[in-house]
Scaffold this active site. Structure first.
Site, PDB file in Angstrom:
ATOM      1  N   ARG A  27       0.717  -1.337  -0.031  1.00 40.14           N
ATOM      2  CA  ARG A  27       0.382   0.049  -0.451  1.00 40.14           C
ATOM      3  C   ARG A  27       0.702   1.370   0.053  1.00 40.14           C
ATOM      4  O   ARG A  27       0.941   1.671   0.743  1.00 40.14           O
ATOM      5  CB  ARG A  27      -1.158  -0.344   1.060  1.00 40.14           C
ATOM      6  CG  ARG A  27      -2.108  -1.158   1.407  1.00 40.14           C
ATOM      7  CD  ARG A  27      -3.438  -0.104   0.296  1.00 40.14           C
ATOM      8  NE  ARG A  27      -4.621  -1.275   0.355  1.00 40.14           N
ATOM      9  CZ  ARG A  27      -5.847  -1.089   0.897  1.00 40.14           C
ATOM     10  NH1 ARG A  27      -5.685  -0.362   1.712  1.00 40.14           N
ATOM     11  NH2 ARG A  27      -6.690  -2.563   1.167  1.00 40.14           N
ATOM     12  N   ARG A  31      -3.266   7.010   0.191  1.00 34.00           N
ATOM     13  CA  ARG A  31      -3.733   8.118   0.521  1.00 34.00           C
ATOM     14  C   ARG A  31      -2.822   9.073   1.671  1.00 34.00           C
ATOM     15  O   ARG A  31      -2.833   9.735   1.884  1.00 34.00           O
ATOM     16  CB  ARG A  31      -4.669   7.839   0.774  1.00 34.00           C
ATOM     17  CG  ARG A  31      -5.888   7.496   0.483  1.00 34.00           C
ATOM     18  CD  ARG A  31      -7.660   7.032   0.644  1.00 34.00           C
ATOM     19  NE  ARG A  31      -6.929   5.314   1.451  1.00 34.00           N
ATOM     20  CZ  ARG A  31      -7.810   5.143   1.736  1.00 34.00           C
ATOM     21  NH1 ARG A  31      -9.416   5.218   1.968  1.00 34.00           N
ATOM     22  NH2 ARG A  31      -7.611   3.805   1.792  1.00 34.00           N
ATOM     23  N   ARG A  40      -6.100  11.809  -6.640  1.00 26.26           N
ATOM     24  CA  ARG A  40      -7.092  11.275  -6.112  1.00 26.26           C
ATOM     25  C   ARG A  40      -8.034  12.439  -6.706  1.00 26.26           C
ATOM     26  O   ARG A  40      -9.406  11.875  -6.518  1.00 26.26           O
ATOM     27  CB  ARG A  40      -7.186  10.732  -4.604  1.00 26.26           C
ATOM     28  CG  ARG A  40      -8.325   9.952  -4.322  1.00 26.26           C
ATOM     29  CD  ARG A  40      -9.125   8.781  -4.586  1.00 26.26           C
ATOM     30  NE  ARG A  40      -9.735   8.262  -3.535  1.00 26.26           N
ATOM     31  CZ  ARG A  40     -11.144   8.336  -3.278  1.00 26.26           C
ATOM     32  NH1 ARG A  40     -11.924   8.762  -4.562  1.00 26.26           N
ATOM     33  NH2 ARG A  40     -11.498   7.466  -2.837  1.00 26.26           N
ATOM     34  N   ASP A  77      -6.355  -2.583  -8.206  1.00 26.07           N
ATOM     35  CA  ASP A  77      -7.028  -2.853  -7.095  1.00 26.07           C
ATOM     36  C   ASP A  77      -6.784  -4.631  -7.474  1.00 26.07           C
ATOM     37  O   ASP A  77      -6.662  -5.154  -8.395  1.00 26.07           O
ATOM     38  CB  ASP A  77      -7.834  -2.098  -6.450  1.00 26.07           C
ATOM     39  CG  ASP A  77      -8.537  -2.650  -5.050  1.00 26.07           C
ATOM     40  OD1 ASP A  77      -7.697  -1.792  -3.866  1.00 26.07           O
ATOM     41  OD2 ASP A  77      -9.194  -3.415  -4.912  1.00 26.07           O
TER      42      ASP A  77
END
Ligand code: CP3
Length: 347
Positions: A27, A31, A40, A77
């Site tokens: 990951r 974010r 994003r 993803d």
């Protein structure tokens, strides 16, 4: 395809000598980086984001530019291939993926179509774009979700705390569940091969929820389709495969029969124990508890060095977390971890 200039990760997987331990983080394209959050916003939604090749390439290479990690995982993803296979979902803000019509009865498995990789062509374009933009500086990692983890989402319809619907389905309809896993395995063989052909140097299979099974159920259900994926890919290419399972402590002996080149493990098992079992035949990836990144730098350094020392000076280790980075982690601490591992692991 030209070998990356920094090929530490590829050498570590093959247990060839390395000057230091390579590091990347699950990951890492996410974010916790303000630059990610900007991209994003530009994209609008997560789904629009990962289908937008240009923005996804930008997101993929941020960790190289900002953290100097030793590998790029493509921004995408694990659920992306399911949409063209007939299972649509949305990512709901603050909740994660939610499927339009989950699997409820064995009859619903018939709705699953074979994967036509042309429909996920954008994933190949992202890999090509990353290789181009980074000028082959570091290896590019492609990935997929393991069949059990994907099936669990398709039955639950969303993230779950205990996966009770998915596991009840597995117990009530074991043969149908195995058919579902096998159909997913066939699609993922094509999907990962497509990623290799597009220029991925390595692929990782994420079995994030396999650890919710008992050792016997893991062996009966989750493991066989992973073995199938790996053995079929090995017939076609010798590019390396990393196998990640979360919560593996109870069935490490089963996991390490999957045939992967490297086993990625979480922090609930001592990396020394894993090394003794698999090294030098296979490499090991891991296994810092991601929550350590909420502690101060002194602790982060101590915990990272402990793992490096447990492994010792042999090659065969890829430093990573035991699971993914979280959105509220401090960028500066993540950067500090990467720098610390790169400094402290010099041979
Ligand atoms: O590692 C990377 O940086 C590469 C990209 C990547 C993402 N998801 C990006 C993502 C990878 C490898 C994944 C894998 C993934 N996706 C897994 C397996 C790994 C794991 O962490 O266990 C799973 C279970 C998923 C399914 C998924 N995708 C969930 C449950 C969520 C919501 C999580 C949350 O915290 O909101 C996602 C969304 C997702 N995948 C985001 C990112 C960057 C957040 C999207 C956003 O809102 O910007």
């Amino acid at each position: 395809m030209q070998t990356p200039k920094n090929d530490l990760l590829l050498r570590a997987i093959k247990n060839q000598p390395v000057e230091r331990t390579p590091i990347w983080l699950m990951r890492q394209a996410g974010r916790y980086m303000p630059e990610y959050r900007q991209l994003r916003k530009k994209a609008g939604s997560f789904k629009k984001f990962y289908k937008n090749v240009e923005l996804s390439v930008e997101a993929s290479i941020l960790p190289k530019k900002l953290l100097n990690v030793d590998a790029t995982i493509i921004f995408s993803d694990i659920l992306t291939p399911l949409e063209p296979m007939g299972f649509n979902f949305e990512f709901k803000e603050g909740e994660g993926p939610v499927f339009e019509s989950p699997i409820i009865t064995p009859e619903d498995i018939k709705r699953l179509k074979p994967l036509n990789v042309e429909e996920v062509n954008y994933v190949g374009e992202i890999i090509k774009g990353v290789n181009e933009k980074l000028n082959r500086e570091i290896p590019t990692i492609g990935f997929c979700g393991a069949p059990f983890t994907l099936a669990a989402y398709m039955i639950e319809g969303r993230t779950s705390r205990d996966f009770k619907k998915a596991k009840a389905f597995m117990y009530n309809y074991p043969q149908d569940f195995k058919i579902l896993l096998d159909k997913l395995a066939d699609a993922l063989i094509d999907y990962l091969y497509f990623q290799f052909e597009s220029g991925a140097d390595v692929v990782q299979i994420f079995d994030s929820w396999g650890g919710y099974l008992s050792p016997d159920d893991y062996k009966e259900f989750a493991l066989p389709p992973i073995k199938k994926i790996i053995s079929k890919l090995k017939e076609k290419t010798n590019k390396p495969i990393i196998h990640f399972t979360k919560g593996v402590a109870g069935f490490l002996d089963y996991m390490i029969t999957s045939g992967a080149d490297a086993y990625s493990v979480d922090w609930m098992i001592d990396i020394k124990v894993v090394k003794e079992k698999v090294y030098p035949k296979s490499a090991v990836q891991g296994n810092l508890d991601p929550i350590v990144l909420y502690a101060n730098k002194e602790v982060i350094k101590k915990k990272a060095v402990e793992i490096l020392e447990k492994w010792g000076s042999d090659s065969g280790h890829i430093f990573n977390l035991g699971h993914g980075l979280m959105p509220d982690m401090e960028f500066e601490k993540v950067r500090f971890l990467v720098e610390t591992v790169q400094k402290e692991s010099i041979r």
